[in-house]
Motif scaffolding. Sequence first.
Motif, short mmCIF file in Angstrom:
data_model
loop_
_atom_site.label_atom_id
_atom_site.label_comp_id
_atom_site.label_asym_id
_atom_site.label_seq_id
_atom_site.Cartn_x
_atom_site.Cartn_y
_atom_site.Cartn_z
N TYR B 175 -17.64 11.40 2.48
CA TYR B 175 -17.60 12.60 3.00
C TYR B 175 -18.90 13.26 2.14
N MET B 179 -22.61 14.71 3.54
CA MET B 179 -23.29 16.22 3.20
C MET B 179 -24.53 15.96 2.64
N MET B 183 -28.24 17.40 4.28
CA MET B 183 -29.25 18.24 3.74
C MET B 183 -30.44 17.73 3.45
N SER B 202 -28.06 24.76 -2.28
CA SER B 202 -27.31 25.28 -1.33
C SER B 202 -25.94 24.82 -1.51
N PRO B 203 -24.79 25.61 -1.06
CA PRO B 203 -23.45 25.40 -1.32
C PRO B 203 -23.05 24.12 -0.60
N VAL B 204 -23.94 23.37 0.38
CA VAL B 204 -23.57 22.11 0.90
C VAL B 204 -23.87 21.01 -0.11
N MET B 207 -21.17 20.92 -2.77
CA MET B 207 -20.15 20.45 -2.19
C MET B 207 -20.24 18.89 -2.05
N PHE B 211 -17.84 15.81 -4.04
CA PHE B 211 -17.09 14.82 -3.38
C PHE B 211 -17.79 13.59 -4.17
#
Lengths: 209, 481
Positions: B175, B179, B183, B202-204, B207, B211
Amino acid sequence: MVFTDIVFYVLAAILLFSGIRVITTRNPVHAALFLVLAFFTAAGIWLLLQAEFLAIALILVYVGAVMVLFLFVVMMLDINLDKLREGFWEYLPMAGFIGLLMIVEMTMVLADKNLHPGQAAEAPVNYSNTATLGRVLYTDYLLPFELAAVVLLVAMVAAIVLTLRERRDSKSMNPSEQVRVKRNDRLRIVSMPAEVEAPEPAPAAEEKK
Amino acid sequence: MENMQFDLLALLPELVILGMGMFILLLDLFILSQNRSILYGLSQFTLFAAAFFTFKTHTPAVGFSFSHMFIDDTLSDVIKLMMYLGTSLIFVYTRKYLQDRNLFRGEFYAMVLFGLLGMMIMVSGHNLLLIYIGLELLSLCLYALVAFDRENPRASEAAMKYFVLGALASGMLLYGMSMLYGMTASLDVSDIANSIMQQNKSPVLIMGLVFVVAGIAFKFGAVPFQMWVPDVYQGSPTPMTVLIGSVPKLAAYAMTVRLLVQGLHPLALDWQDMLMLMAVLSIVIGNFSAIVQTNLKRMLAYSTISHVGFIMLGMMSANANGFASSFFYISTYVLMSIASFGIILLLSRQGFEAEEIDDLKGLNQRHPWFAFLMLIIMFSMAGIPPTVGFYAKFTVLQAAWQAGFTWQVVLAVLMAVIGAFYYLNIVRKMYFDAPADHSPLTAPVDMQFILSVHSLALLGLGLFPEILLGICGHSLLISLQ
C-alpha cells in the motif's frame, strides 16, 4: 455529463453495493456470487480506462478460475454460519473505528492537491494495450516476471509438502525405521512405590452407625 | 536486448541457488531416504559455489542490470557472503535435529535455498516491485517451513499467526509502495529519490512512508509490530526459529537501506522520528518482557526485539556512520543468534527439546566446554567486553550520541544493564545450579567443532573488532556514494 461518466457511476454503485453484500449476506454461496459481481463491475471500470487486457484477465482468472474453486470449497465444506457470525457485534466498535480511520486516511490522500491525475494522452488508433503490456513484461520487467514464477513454484511445493500424506492404510513396512526404534519408544518404565497391604478396615465401626 | 548475456552474469550467484534448489527438489525423488545426506552435502556445496561466484564477480563499481532493476554493489556482495555463511552454519547445526524428528527431507533444503534466493533479490533490488517479490519469496518459504512439521500443532499455530500477520504487513508495504508510485510515477529507487527532491512534501508521500516503515518494522520485529515474534519463535521447531531469527534480519537491513536511504532520503527528517520511537520502545519492551520468561526460545525472541531496537538506534541517525554501525551490529547479531540456537540444537536430542531455561541447569558439570561457549554467547548478547557484542552496542551508541540523541543513548545504556540480568541468569543457572538430567550429548562431531569455532569467533571478533567493522563501514560507504 458524458456518457462514460454515467457508465462509471452506475458501475461504481453496483460495485459498492455488491462489496457490501459480500460481507453482510448470510449465505456464503450468495456472498461468493456477489464477489463475482464485484469482479465483473471492476472489470467494467477497467474497460472504461482502456485497460482491456487487465479487464479480461480479471474475468478469466478471478471469475473463471479462482471464484469457481472458491464456490466449490464453500459448497463442500459444511460451514456453520452461526459460529462464523459469533462475536460480530462484539468486534463491531473496533472494526468500525478502524474503518473510519481508513476513510479519513483515504480522504486525506485523495484530497491532496499534489495528486492531480493528468489527462491521459489520447492513444493512437491501432494502439494495443495487450501488445504494450507484453513488450514491457518481457523486456523491462523480465526479472520480476521470472521471479514471480519462482514464487508460484514455492507455493506449489509448500502446498504439497503441507498436505501430501502417505496412505494410512498402507501395510508396507520400512525396515530402516524399524531398526531405528529405541527402547523408550516401545516401553515406558514407571517408578511406583511398593504396594503395601492395606490393614483390614474395621467394618464393625461402620455398622454401628 | 544486446547486453542480455552480461545481465545474466551479474545474476550468477542467484542462478546457482535457483538451479540447485530445483535440482535438490528433483533429486530427492530419486534417492533412497537413507542417502539423503547427499542433499545436505549438495546444499552446502551450493552455498559454497554461490559464495565463490559472488566473490569472483565482485567489482568495487556499482553495476546495474535488467533495466536498472538489479543492483550489484559492494554492500550487496558483502551481505550475500554473510548470508551464505549464516545459512551454511544453520545447515550444520540443524542436520541432526531434523534427522531425529523425521524432518530431514529434500524440501527443507530446497525451501531454504529458495528463501535465500528471495533474500538475495531483496538485497539487490533497486526497484520497489523487485524488492516486494523478493520479500514475498522469502516470506512464503518461511511460512511453509514453520508449518513443516505437520504433526506438531504448536508449529501449525505459529505458522498460521506468522502467515496472517505477515500477509497484513506485506499488504501495508505494498500500500505504501503504491502511494509512493502515485506521487513519483516511478518504481525505481533512485528515480523516486530524484522525484521527491523536486516536489513539495505532501501528505500522500508521508502516508506512503508510514506504510513502508511499518512493513519494514514488521520484518524486523520492532515494537509496535512485535506481536508475532514471541509466539512464532516459541512455536516453531528450533531449526525454523533460527532460520527466521537470523539471516532474514540481514535482508531486512538491506531492504531498509534501499528503501529509506537510497529511495526516501529526502524524507529522512520524517522517518528519523519514526525509527527513534520504535527503537526506544523496542529496547524497553523487549528487555523488560525477556526478564520474566522461562522458555529459552521465548526469552531469545524478546531479546531479539531489544536487539532490533539497538539496530534502529543506529539507523535513526540517518547518516553513513549510523548505518555502518547498525550493519556491524546486525552482522554480529546474526552470528550470536545462530550460535545461541546452535546450543539449543546441540542439547536437544530425539524426543527432547532443550528449550526451557531450566534445561541448561548445571551445564557446567555435564559439559564444561559447551557451558563455556554458552557463557561467551550470553556475554556477547549482553554486551560485556571483550566479546563482540560489546563493540556492536558501543559503535551504535556512539553513532547515536554523535548525531545528538542524548537521552535515547542514556536510556539504551540503562536498558542494556537491565538486559544483562536475564543473560547472566542463564550463566548463573549453568554454573551454580545442580544439573537436572545427565544424558550424554548426541550431536555429531562436526557440529560440536564448528559450534566451538563459531562461538570462539565471537570472542575473537571482540578482540579485533576493527576487521568486521572495517568491512561493514567500507562496503556501505562505497555503495552509498
